[in-house]
Design a protein around this motif. Structure first.
Motif, PDB file in Angstrom:
ATOM      1  N   SER A   1     -18.348 -50.117  25.975  1.00  0.00           N
ATOM      2  CA  SER A   1     -17.206 -49.682  25.165  1.00  0.00           C
ATOM      3  C   SER A   1     -17.528 -49.445  23.701  1.00  0.00           C
ATOM      4  O   SER A   1     -16.646 -49.062  22.937  1.00  0.00           O
ATOM      5  N   GLY A   2     -18.767 -49.627  23.300  1.00  0.00           N
ATOM      6  CA  GLY A   2     -19.144 -49.287  21.929  1.00  0.00           C
ATOM      7  C   GLY A   2     -19.137 -47.796  21.680  1.00  0.00           C
ATOM      8  O   GLY A   2     -18.987 -47.354  20.553  1.00  0.00           O
ATOM      9  N   SER A   3     -19.272 -47.016  22.745  1.00  0.00           N
ATOM     10  CA  SER A   3     -19.179 -45.565  22.568  1.00  0.00           C
ATOM     11  C   SER A   3     -17.719 -45.155  22.715  1.00  0.00           C
ATOM     12  O   SER A   3     -16.954 -45.772  23.447  1.00  0.00           O
ATOM     13  N   ARG A   4     -17.367 -44.113  22.023  1.00  0.00           N
ATOM     14  CA  ARG A   4     -15.978 -43.648  22.021  1.00  0.00           C
ATOM     15  C   ARG A   4     -15.508 -43.265  23.425  1.00  0.00           C
ATOM     16  O   ARG A   4     -14.396 -43.580  23.823  1.00  0.00           O
ATOM     17  N   SER A   5     -16.371 -42.601  24.194  1.00  0.00           N
ATOM     18  CA  SER A   5     -15.955 -42.158  25.532  1.00  0.00           C
ATOM     19  C   SER A   5     -15.767 -43.343  26.481  1.00  0.00           C
ATOM     20  O   SER A   5     -14.788 -43.392  27.228  1.00  0.00           O
TER      21      SER A   5
END
Length: 150
Positions: free
Chosen positions: A67-71
């Protein structure tokens, strides 16, 4: 996202949350597999809903981990909100129209067979997502890699 920011995000309650989601994924997958293989004709709706719950828990587990990436953060929101809606709808229908559920599913009676964890878990998931939004630098750093993969 760097491994350092991934480590920062997955500490304490975040790790516990991922572990609980992973346990629910394993439990729902095992339950649905056995039910579908052995007795699908007895309660196809309930057993199909257990399989759907398994897929949602697997997706939520992966999405929380990444969840660290936006997607992936968006996928986590979608999976956990879908989970909450599923628990509330299936739980309510299993009480109001028990004839639809000849056998219990993971989300029947709001997760009674799983100590109501399916009812409580999405609220913790939503709280964690609100409290751990990806930082703009994390999202910006992961965006070029996400576009390059596409």
């Amino acid at each position: 996202m760097s491994s350092r920011s991934a480590t920062r995000r997955m500490t304490g309650i975040g790790r516990v949350l991922v572990i609980v989601y992973a346990v629910m994924a394993l439990a729902a997958t095992g339950r649905s597999f056995v039910q579908i293989v052995q007795r699908f004709d007895e309660a196809p709706l309930a057993y199909s809903l257990s399989a759907l719950a398994a897929v949602v828990y697997i997706l939520a587990t992966l999405a929380l981990i990444f969840s660290g990436s936006r997607s992936w953060y968006a996928v986590a929101w979608a999976a956990i909100c879908f989970e909450l809606a599923g628990v509330l709808v299936v739980g309510t229908l299993s009480l109001l129209l028990p004839e639809l559920f000849q056998h219990p599913s993971v989300w029947s009676v709001y997760g009674y067979g799983y100590l109501f964890i399916p009812l409580v878990l999405p609220f913790f998931g939503i709280w964690w997502l609100v409290a751990h939004r990806p930082r703009p630098t994390e999202a910006a750093a992961s965006a070029p890699r996400e576009r390059a993969k596409a």
